[in-house]
Motif scaffolding. Structure first.
Motif, PDB file in Angstrom:
ATOM      1  N   GLY A  69      19.918  39.987  37.496  1.00 12.14           N
ATOM      2  CA  GLY A  69      19.154  38.776  37.236  1.00 12.14           C
ATOM      3  C   GLY A  69      19.068  37.810  38.401  1.00 12.14           C
ATOM      4  N   GLU A  70      19.702  38.115  39.530  1.00 15.46           N
ATOM      5  CA  GLU A  70      19.680  37.202  40.671  1.00 15.46           C
ATOM      6  C   GLU A  70      18.320  37.274  41.363  1.00 15.46           C
ATOM      7  OE1 GLU A  70      22.042  36.348  44.888  1.00 15.46           O
ATOM      8  OE2 GLU A  70      22.871  37.759  43.409  1.00 15.46           O
ATOM      9  N   LYS A  71      17.753  36.118  41.655  1.00 17.51           N
ATOM     10  CA  LYS A  71      16.438  36.068  42.256  1.00 17.51           C
ATOM     11  C   LYS A  71      16.480  36.525  43.711  1.00 17.51           C
ATOM     12  CE  LYS A  71      15.020  32.096  39.437  1.00 17.51           C
ATOM     13  NZ  LYS A  71      14.605  30.676  39.484  1.00 17.51           N
ATOM     14  N   VAL A  72      15.423  37.198  44.114  1.00 17.78           N
ATOM     15  CA  VAL A  72      15.244  37.542  45.520  1.00 17.78           C
ATOM     16  C   VAL A  72      14.844  36.276  46.266  1.00 17.78           C
ATOM     17  CG1 VAL A  72      13.801  38.857  47.141  1.00 17.78           C
ATOM     18  CG2 VAL A  72      14.608  39.920  45.025  1.00 17.78           C
ATOM     19  N   SER A  73      15.421  36.080  47.444  1.00 19.43           N
ATOM     20  CA  SER A  73      15.111  34.889  48.227  1.00 19.43           C
ATOM     21  C   SER A  73      13.646  34.876  48.636  1.00 19.43           C
ATOM     22  CB  SER A  73      16.008  34.819  49.465  1.00 19.43           C
ATOM     23  OG  SER A  73      15.799  35.954  50.280  1.00 19.43           O
ATOM     24  N   ALA A  74      13.203  33.757  49.153  1.00 21.05           N
ATOM     25  CA  ALA A  74      11.791  33.488  49.418  1.00 21.05           C
ATOM     26  C   ALA A  74      11.039  34.666  50.015  1.00 21.05           C
ATOM     27  CB  ALA A  74      11.668  32.272  50.336  1.00 21.05           C
ATOM     28  N   ALA A  75       9.962  35.049  49.340  1.00 23.68           N
ATOM     29  CA  ALA A  75       9.115  36.130  49.854  1.00 23.68           C
ATOM     30  C   ALA A  75       8.287  35.647  51.036  1.00 23.68           C
ATOM     31  CB  ALA A  75       8.205  36.649  48.746  1.00 23.68           C
ATOM     32  N   PHE A  76       7.937  34.361  51.040  1.00 23.32           N
ATOM     33  CA  PHE A  76       7.118  33.785  52.095  1.00 23.32           C
ATOM     34  C   PHE A  76       7.763  32.502  52.602  1.00 23.32           C
ATOM     35  CE2 PHE A  76       4.322  36.132  49.226  1.00 23.32           C
ATOM     36  CZ  PHE A  76       3.703  37.008  50.112  1.00 23.32           C
ATOM     37  N   GLU A  77       7.347  32.083  53.774  1.00 21.35           N
ATOM     38  CA  GLU A  77       7.928  30.896  54.394  1.00 21.35           C
ATOM     39  C   GLU A  77       7.248  29.608  53.950  1.00 21.35           C
ATOM     40  OE1 GLU A  77      10.553  30.841  56.172  1.00 21.35           O
ATOM     41  OE2 GLU A  77      10.848  32.953  56.638  1.00 21.35           O
ATOM     42  N   SER A  78       6.096  29.733  53.282  1.00 24.69           N
ATOM     43  CA  SER A  78       5.324  28.551  52.933  1.00 24.69           C
ATOM     44  C   SER A  78       4.605  28.776  51.610  1.00 24.69           C
ATOM     45  CB  SER A  78       4.294  28.262  54.039  1.00 24.69           C
ATOM     46  OG  SER A  78       3.427  27.218  53.682  1.00 24.69           O
ATOM     47  N   SER A  79       4.125  27.686  51.019  1.00 24.33           N
ATOM     48  CA  SER A  79       3.362  27.783  49.773  1.00 24.33           C
ATOM     49  C   SER A  79       1.956  28.334  50.013  1.00 24.33           C
ATOM     50  CB  SER A  79       3.257  26.408  49.102  1.00 24.33           C
ATOM     51  OG  SER A  79       2.543  25.500  49.927  1.00 24.33           O
ATOM     52  N   ARG A  80       1.569  28.488  51.279  1.00 31.47           N
ATOM     53  CA  ARG A  80       0.252  29.010  51.609  1.00 31.47           C
ATOM     54  C   ARG A  80       0.349  29.987  52.780  1.00 31.47           C
ATOM     55  NH1 ARG A  80      -4.272  24.598  50.003  1.00 31.47           N
ATOM     56  NH2 ARG A  80      -3.034  23.536  48.413  1.00 31.47           N
ATOM     57  N   LEU A  81      -0.536  30.991  52.749  1.00 32.72           N
ATOM     58  CA  LEU A  81      -0.664  31.883  53.891  1.00 32.72           C
ATOM     59  C   LEU A  81      -1.723  31.283  54.823  1.00 32.72           C
ATOM     60  CD1 LEU A  81      -0.489  35.397  52.169  1.00 32.72           C
ATOM     61  CD2 LEU A  81       1.347  34.055  53.195  1.00 32.72           C
ATOM     62  N   ILE A  82      -2.945  31.801  54.789  1.00 27.94           N
ATOM     63  CA  ILE A  82      -4.035  31.209  55.571  1.00 27.94           C
ATOM     64  C   ILE A  82      -5.164  30.827  54.626  1.00 27.94           C
ATOM     65  CG2 ILE A  82      -5.656  31.534  57.478  1.00 27.94           C
ATOM     66  CD1 ILE A  82      -3.748  33.766  58.488  1.00 27.94           C
ATOM     67  N   ASP A 139      12.146  15.605  50.993  1.00 28.59           N
ATOM     68  CA  ASP A 139      13.020  15.623  49.819  1.00 28.59           C
ATOM     69  C   ASP A 139      13.115  14.209  49.260  1.00 28.59           C
ATOM     70  OD1 ASP A 139      14.962  15.887  47.896  1.00 28.59           O
ATOM     71  OD2 ASP A 139      16.375  16.985  49.166  1.00 28.59           O
ATOM     72  N   LEU A 140      12.519  13.992  48.077  1.00 29.64           N
ATOM     73  CA  LEU A 140      12.501  12.668  47.461  1.00 29.64           C
ATOM     74  C   LEU A 140      13.618  12.467  46.446  1.00 29.64           C
ATOM     75  CD1 LEU A 140       8.642  12.302  46.847  1.00 29.64           C
ATOM     76  CD2 LEU A 140       9.967  11.791  48.905  1.00 29.64           C
ATOM     77  N   SER A 141      14.492  13.460  46.306  1.00 35.11           N
ATOM     78  CA  SER A 141      15.549  13.378  45.307  1.00 35.11           C
ATOM     79  C   SER A 141      16.740  12.562  45.781  1.00 35.11           C
ATOM     80  CB  SER A 141      16.031  14.788  44.940  1.00 35.11           C
ATOM     81  OG  SER A 141      16.680  15.398  46.052  1.00 35.11           O
ATOM     82  N   GLY A 142      16.850  12.344  47.084  1.00 38.03           N
ATOM     83  CA  GLY A 142      17.997  11.623  47.626  1.00 38.03           C
ATOM     84  C   GLY A 142      19.155  12.516  47.978  1.00 38.03           C
ATOM     85  N   HIS A 143      19.042  13.822  47.671  1.00 43.96           N
ATOM     86  CA  HIS A 143      20.099  14.770  48.007  1.00 43.96           C
ATOM     87  C   HIS A 143      19.762  15.461  49.312  1.00 43.96           C
ATOM     88  CE1 HIS A 143      21.653  14.097  44.041  1.00 43.96           C
ATOM     89  NE2 HIS A 143      20.540  14.545  43.473  1.00 43.96           N
ATOM     90  N   LYS A 144      20.760  15.619  50.152  1.00 44.96           N
ATOM     91  CA  LYS A 144      20.582  16.325  51.404  1.00 44.96           C
ATOM     92  C   LYS A 144      21.363  17.616  51.358  1.00 44.96           C
ATOM     93  CE  LYS A 144      19.837  12.257  54.301  1.00 44.96           C
ATOM     94  NZ  LYS A 144      20.293  11.508  55.499  1.00 44.96           N
ATOM     95  N   GLU A 145      20.653  18.718  51.481  1.00 46.28           N
ATOM     96  CA  GLU A 145      21.311  20.010  51.470  1.00 46.28           C
ATOM     97  C   GLU A 145      20.618  20.935  52.429  1.00 46.28           C
ATOM     98  OE1 GLU A 145      20.087  22.646  48.018  1.00 46.28           O
ATOM     99  OE2 GLU A 145      20.017  20.668  47.117  1.00 46.28           O
ATOM    100  N   LYS A 146      21.382  21.802  53.042  1.00 42.77           N
ATOM    101  CA  LYS A 146      20.841  22.748  54.007  1.00 42.77           C
ATOM    102  C   LYS A 146      20.161  23.874  53.258  1.00 42.77           C
ATOM    103  CE  LYS A 146      22.083  25.547  58.015  1.00 42.77           C
ATOM    104  NZ  LYS A 146      23.176  26.000  58.887  1.00 42.77           N
ATOM    105  N   LYS A 147      18.914  24.179  53.640  1.00 38.52           N
ATOM    106  CA  LYS A 147      18.157  25.224  52.957  1.00 38.52           C
ATOM    107  C   LYS A 147      17.772  26.290  53.950  1.00 38.52           C
ATOM    108  CE  LYS A 147      16.100  22.022  49.635  1.00 38.52           C
ATOM    109  NZ  LYS A 147      14.832  21.477  49.097  1.00 38.52           N
ATOM    110  N   GLU A 148      17.850  27.551  53.502  1.00 33.84           N
ATOM    111  CA  GLU A 148      17.383  28.652  54.331  1.00 33.84           C
ATOM    112  C   GLU A 148      15.902  28.852  54.093  1.00 33.84           C
ATOM    113  OE1 GLU A 148      19.041  30.368  56.588  1.00 33.84           O
ATOM    114  OE2 GLU A 148      20.823  29.148  56.246  1.00 33.84           O
ATOM    115  N   GLY A 149      15.159  29.109  55.168  1.00 36.21           N
ATOM    116  CA  GLY A 149      13.724  29.331  55.028  1.00 36.21           C
ATOM    117  C   GLY A 149      12.973  28.025  54.919  1.00 36.21           C
ATOM    118  N   GLY A 150      11.645  28.123  54.914  1.00 33.27           N
ATOM    119  CA  GLY A 150      10.814  26.944  54.873  1.00 33.27           C
ATOM    120  C   GLY A 150      10.894  26.198  53.559  1.00 33.27           C
ATOM    121  N   TYR A 151      11.223  26.920  52.455  1.00 32.55           N
ATOM    122  CA  TYR A 151      11.215  26.296  51.142  1.00 32.55           C
ATOM    123  C   TYR A 151      12.534  26.520  50.438  1.00 32.55           C
ATOM    124  CZ  TYR A 151       6.367  25.184  51.688  1.00 32.55           C
ATOM    125  OH  TYR A 151       5.182  24.635  52.129  1.00 32.55           O
TER     126      TYR A 151
END
Length: 317
Positions: free
Chosen positions: A44-57, A305-317
């Motif tokens: 059930g563990e999700k595969v990490s980001a398939a793409f680096e952005s919410s859009r390709l071209i 990030d508008l949540s006020g939390h700062k966390e290190k994220k892998e990948g663009g998203y």
């Protein structure tokens, strides 16, 4: 060519999904134990980001903006590199702009986004929703990512005298299902069946359809840790566009290089599409790669990030 591209993408999806589920009859006891441990840990563990952005071209991807994050997008398409309208006199297109898009995507939740944007091409205003309904898992209990998206577009001004004078004629609607799979750490592909509704199809010509179905394919091939090749192709199923000679229409095709720098994702690309929005380029791509009627473009994506939390994220998203 267009059918070959789509068939190859579909074949890749089917072959890989089948290979993942095919039993291995040559595994020994040690292999079976390791497989069992891996399955248990990855269930059930999700595969990490398939793409680096919410859009390709050309197209959106299955990636989502996280909850209480705001993605600011700026996209630009220059003029023709070659052909009758290109060349050195306009600095191979860099003196002109065929379209400019400025937009925002907000994460209401990790799986639900709202976006708004404005295009220079026909002054199109867009309001859209995006919903991630399925996430690919490491144990392949869910072999794909599936994201549904829809948008309404308004062209607030008349294109020419007598065209789009009625506001109801200026409305357009676009719906798509984005189905992607991350095949490895380096390769992700997606297919995109979609539907476009133009209340008033333009150009005004006999046989021009209000409703257009389309099928797109796209992908990302990682070359370095933070950059890679992106590509997009869309085929509108339109008798009018297939048979028209004045103007003559072409399938939108784009290729580019995408770089992820942490908070930013930068994409430089080449495309025969003048327009950035699906509402416009599925209807109005009349530029040919073969005639030099392609253009350089870029997209800059900046996440806040508008949540006020700062966390290190892998990948663009």
């Amino acid at each position: 060519m267009k059918k070959t591209v789509i068939l190859l993408a579909l074949a890749a999806f089917g072959f890989n999904a089948g290979a993942q589920t095919k039993p291995d009859t040559k595994t020994n006891a040690a292999d079976s134990l390791m497989n069992a441990l891996t399955t248990t840990n990855d269930k059930g563990e999700k595969v990490s980001a398939a793409f680096e952005s919410s859009r390709l071209i050309l197209s959106q991807s299955t990636e989502m903006v996280k909850k209480q994050n705001l993605n600011f997008l700026v996209s630009h398409r220059f003029g023709d590199v070659g052909g009758a309208d290109g060349g050195s006199k306009i600095f191979w297109g860099l003196d002109n702009s065929s379209d400019i898009f400025i937009g925002f995507e907000y994460g209401v939740s990790d799986n639900f986004n709202i976006d708004f944007g404005r295009n220079k091409f026909e002054q199109l205003l867009e309001l859209g929703l995006k919903w991630a309904v399925l996430h690919q898992t490491k144990d392949d209990s869910a072999p794909f990512n599936i994201t549904l998206a829809g948008k309404a577009g308004l062209k607030p001004y008349a294109v020419t005298t007598g065209v789009f004078n009625d506001y109801s004629n200026r409305l357009n609607y676009y719906y798509e299902a984005i189905i992607s799979r991350k095949f490895s750490q380096s390769i992700s592909l997606q297919i995109i069946p979609s539907y476009l509704r133009n209340n008033l199809p333009y150009p005004l010509a006999n046989g021009n359809e209000q409703n257009i179905f389309a099928l797109g394919v796209g992908g990302y091939i990682k070359v370095t840790k933070r950059s890679g090749l992106v590509f997009d192709y869309q085929h509108p199923f339109s008798n009018y566009r297939s048979n028209s000679t004045d103007p003559r229409f072409y399938d939108p095709i784009a290729v580019g290089w995408q770089v992820q720098t942490g908070g930013h994702v930068f994409t430089v690309n080449f495309s025969n599409s003048k327009a950035i929005s699906e509402i416009n380029y599925l209807s109005d791509t009349d530029s040919s790669w073969g005639k030099g009627q392609f253009r350089i473009g870029f997209t800059i994506s900046r996440m806040f990030d508008l949540s006020g939390h700062k966390e290190k994220k892998e990948g663009g998203y």
